[in-house]
Motif scaffolding. Structure first.
Motif, PDB file in Angstrom:
ATOM      1  N   TYR A   1      -8.223   2.439  -4.311  1.00 23.79           N
ATOM      2  CA  TYR A   1      -6.893   2.273  -3.815  1.00 23.79           C
ATOM      3  C   TYR A   1      -6.808   3.443  -3.305  1.00 23.79           C
ATOM      4  O   TYR A   1      -7.409   4.503  -3.219  1.00 23.79           O
ATOM      5  CB  TYR A   1      -5.873   2.153  -5.035  1.00 23.79           C
TER       6      TYR A   1
ATOM      7  N   TYR B   1      -9.477  -1.496  -2.642  1.00 26.75           N
ATOM      8  CA  TYR B   1     -10.185  -1.729  -1.560  1.00 26.75           C
ATOM      9  C   TYR B   1     -11.820  -1.819  -2.150  1.00 26.75           C
ATOM     10  O   TYR B   1     -11.980  -0.920  -2.774  1.00 26.75           O
ATOM     11  CB  TYR B   1     -10.056  -0.885  -0.266  1.00 26.75           C
TER      12      TYR B   1
ATOM     13  N   GLU C   1     -10.757  -3.825   6.613  1.00 25.19           N
ATOM     14  CA  GLU C   1     -10.300  -5.324   6.094  1.00 25.19           C
ATOM     15  C   GLU C   1     -10.646  -6.318   7.220  1.00 25.19           C
ATOM     16  O   GLU C   1     -10.925  -7.543   6.790  1.00 25.19           O
ATOM     17  CB  GLU C   1      -9.230  -5.345   5.271  1.00 25.19           C
TER      18      GLU C   1
ATOM     19  N   ASP D   1       0.845  -1.194   0.043  1.00 26.38           N
ATOM     20  CA  ASP D   1      -0.020   0.067   0.192  1.00 26.38           C
ATOM     21  C   ASP D   1       0.821   1.063  -0.139  1.00 26.38           C
ATOM     22  O   ASP D   1       0.786   2.279  -0.665  1.00 26.38           O
ATOM     23  CB  ASP D   1      -0.864  -0.130   1.365  1.00 26.38           C
TER      24      ASP D   1
ATOM     25  N   SER E   1      -5.522  -7.334  -5.527  1.00 23.92           N
ATOM     26  CA  SER E   1      -4.206  -6.924  -5.960  1.00 23.92           C
ATOM     27  C   SER E   1      -4.006  -6.814  -7.539  1.00 23.92           C
ATOM     28  O   SER E   1      -4.483  -7.862  -8.154  1.00 23.92           O
ATOM     29  CB  SER E   1      -3.199  -7.681  -5.192  1.00 23.92           C
TER      30      SER E   1
ATOM     31  N   THR F   1      -9.655  -7.013  -0.350  1.00 27.55           N
ATOM     32  CA  THR F   1      -8.715  -6.373  -1.280  1.00 27.55           C
ATOM     33  C   THR F   1      -8.544  -7.243  -2.453  1.00 27.55           C
ATOM     34  O   THR F   1      -8.645  -8.140  -2.531  1.00 27.55           O
ATOM     35  CB  THR F   1      -7.465  -6.106  -0.474  1.00 27.55           C
TER      36      THR F   1
ATOM     37  N   VAL G   1      -3.035  -2.323  -4.381  1.00 29.78           N
ATOM     38  CA  VAL G   1      -4.025  -2.828  -3.605  1.00 29.78           C
ATOM     39  C   VAL G   1      -5.461  -2.025  -3.926  1.00 29.78           C
ATOM     40  O   VAL G   1      -5.428  -0.943  -3.550  1.00 29.78           O
ATOM     41  CB  VAL G   1      -3.665  -3.007  -2.209  1.00 29.78           C
TER      42      VAL G   1
ATOM     43  N   ARG H   1     -14.558   0.042  -6.611  1.00 26.41           N
ATOM     44  CA  ARG H   1     -13.159  -0.063  -5.685  1.00 26.41           C
ATOM     45  C   ARG H   1     -12.268   0.834  -5.766  1.00 26.41           C
ATOM     46  O   ARG H   1     -12.310   1.714  -6.928  1.00 26.41           O
ATOM     47  CB  ARG H   1     -12.776  -1.481  -6.300  1.00 26.41           C
TER      48      ARG H   1
END
Lengths: 399, 114
Positions: free
Chosen positions: B26, B77, B57, A33, B66, B64, B75, B24
């Motif tokens: 990031y 979310y 999470e 991240d 990737s 998540t 990543v 989604r």
């Protein structure tokens, strides 16, 4: 949202990655991240005219690389705040379970009462408190990153073992299904272990040999389980057959002797007394028989018995009351027979009576199949005694 | 710029609201979106954002995904079904909070100050 025009090249990305990795962030995907976030930020600054070096310098200054580790700590703290209670619970139940096992072991070695109860409490503690909290902890904390399914299947197998122990102790039905489940889950566990061992490159031979050894141990266990079971089953059958044979022989002999009594010694022996002996003997034999029927209401169960019946015979409930009644009756019978032999001056048999007609010979500490056979043996001994006494009286009257 | 202390309790709800509006997102995208929407009045540092995302999470509110984007792993979310419910609840809580605050701030106390 990927509106920036400038894109970092792989070398620049690697440069940032190497820098971030120095912080040593290991929690989940936090490092990934942060690397992506920093890259995006650098790209944005480069977009408005900064060089990579300048942009990265500014980002570094703003973020403060010393703070990276702090972000990880902050994340873990936020997550584990409520979770600490669960972990403490896990630790306490784990330690209590193991302590209970150890204490029960000490009790057992010193033959103190309560060892089994302590062991059962330990089993309940591990199965219903420790294992569930361990599973939650492992899942939530992502403690095991690789091959977690191997861990889960091991936990399920151990759980099934413990549950089956409780089934056994509590005499609950469907225990055989539980055992089947244990075999299945053990098989699944070995299979998963095997595949995970193949996947891991380093020490592959050692890992695979370990799996092989484990498989051999389990296979041998299954093999010996069925062998010993069959062997003892055969032994019990032979014993039972012999006892039945001799019981039949002696009851036949008694019938013969009774017939002789009728024809020969009506005058010399009081008929009521010899009938009293025969009746008492018949009564005690019937009582023993009915006890055995209660022990194994279903005769098929005795012949196809499995290990569940071969467990320590527990004196409780109606069977215990029956056992107490039986003890009183056997004692009373022994007394009355001794009176009888005294009356007719055949005290030569007294020693035999005292030795063979003993309630404690049943040995309730043994498993129920042994108890069953010991009762049959007692029946046989009583039959022998009866015919011996009748024969002795007849011999006396002859001489 | 809005004071950090004022924001602290509302950040989770803000992040949930954004994720609810998008399929989604990031991390960097979330911080940028907040800055855009608030005219740079609210600046979400990544030191505040990632602990919240990881907590969501961990609680099962987001999952998540990737992906390799521009030579690095990104990543994303995404709200789960449980997360949708949490988002709804948190947003309505935040709304109620704002309304209550407005009542206090706008109230005419019936006496002159000073």
């Amino acid at each position: 949202m990927d509106s920036q025009l400038v894109k970092l090249n792989p070398d620049q990305i690697r440069f940032i990655e190497d820098d971030v990795r120095k912080a040593g962030i290991g929690f989940s995907h936090l490092e990934t991240d942060l690397i992506d976030h920093i890259c995006c930020y650098v790209e944005e600054l480069m977009d408005i005219g900064n060089s990579f070096e300048d942009a990265y310098k500014k980002v570094k200054k703003e973020i403060g690389y010393n703070n990276l580790k702090y972000i990880e700590i902050k994340t873990i703290l936020l997550i584990t705040k409520k979770f600490e209670t669960m972990k403490t619970f896990m630790k306490i139940t784990g330690i209590s379970g193991i302590s209970l096992f150890l204490i029960s072991l000490i009790f057992k070695m010193n033959h103190l009462a309560g060892a089994n109860v302590l062991f059962l409490l330990g089993v309940i503690c591990i199965a219903f408190a420790y294992i569930p909290s361990l599973l939650i902890t492992v899942k939530k904390e992502k403690l095991i990153k690789r091959n977690i399914h191997v861990f889960y299947s091991a936990a399920v197998t151990v759980f099934l073992f413990l549950i089956t122990y409780i089934f056994t102790v509590m005499h609950w039905p469907y225990k055989s299904y539980m055992i089947l489940l244990i075999w299945i889950s053990t098989f699944v566990f070995i299979l998963l272990l095997f595949f995970s061992a193949i996947k891991i490159q380093e020490n592959r031979i050692i890992n695979l040999s370990a799996v092989l050894i484990l498989t051999i141990i389990v296979a041998l266990n299954i093999f010996s389980y069925s062998i010993t079971d069959r062997n003892s089953q055969n032994e019990i059958r032979v014993l039972e057959y012999n006892l039945k044979e001799s019981n039949e022989y002696f009851s036949h002999k008694t019938e013969e002797l009774k017939h002789q009594f009728k024809t020969k010694i009506d005058d010399s022996v009081n008929p009521d007394n010899y009938k009293d002996l025969v009746n008492r003997t018949e009564a005690i034999l019937n009582q023993l028989e009915s006890f055995n029927n209660k022990l194994f209401p279903d005769e098929r169960k005795l012949h196809n018995y499995n290990k569940s019946i071969l467990k320590p015979y527990i004196k409780k409930g109606s069977i215990q009351d029956e056992a107490i009644n039986l003890e009183v009756s056997v004692r009373a019978y022994q007394e009355s027979i001794l009176d009888f032999t005294n009356k007719y001056n055949i005290t030569t048999l007294d020693q035999y009576i005292r030795r063979s007609v003993i309630f404690s010979q049943i040995d309730f500490n043994q498993n129920s199949v042994v108890v069953y056979n010991n009762i049959q043996r007692l029946q046989r001994d009583i039959r022998i005694l009866e015919s011996e006494i009748l024969g002795e009286i007849l011999r006396k009257s002859d001489s | 710029m809005i004071e950090k202390q004022l924001l602290k309790g509302s950040l989770k709800s803000i992040v949930l609201k954004l994720l609810k509006e998008h399929d989604r997102m990031y991390g960097y995208e979330i911080t940028q979106k907040i800055e855009d929407l608030t005219n740079n009045k609210i600046k979400l540092t990544f030191g505040a954002l990632y602990p919240i995302l990881h907590k969501l999470e961990y609680d099962g509110d987001v999952i998540t995904e990737s992906e390799i984007v521009n030579n690095r792993t990104r990543v994303y979310y995404k709200l789960t079904t449980k997360g949708e419910k949490t988002a709804k609840l948190k947003i309505s809580e935040l709304k109620e909070f704002i309304e209550t605050l407005t009542v206090i701030i706008n109230a005419d106390y019936g006496f002159a100050i000073g």
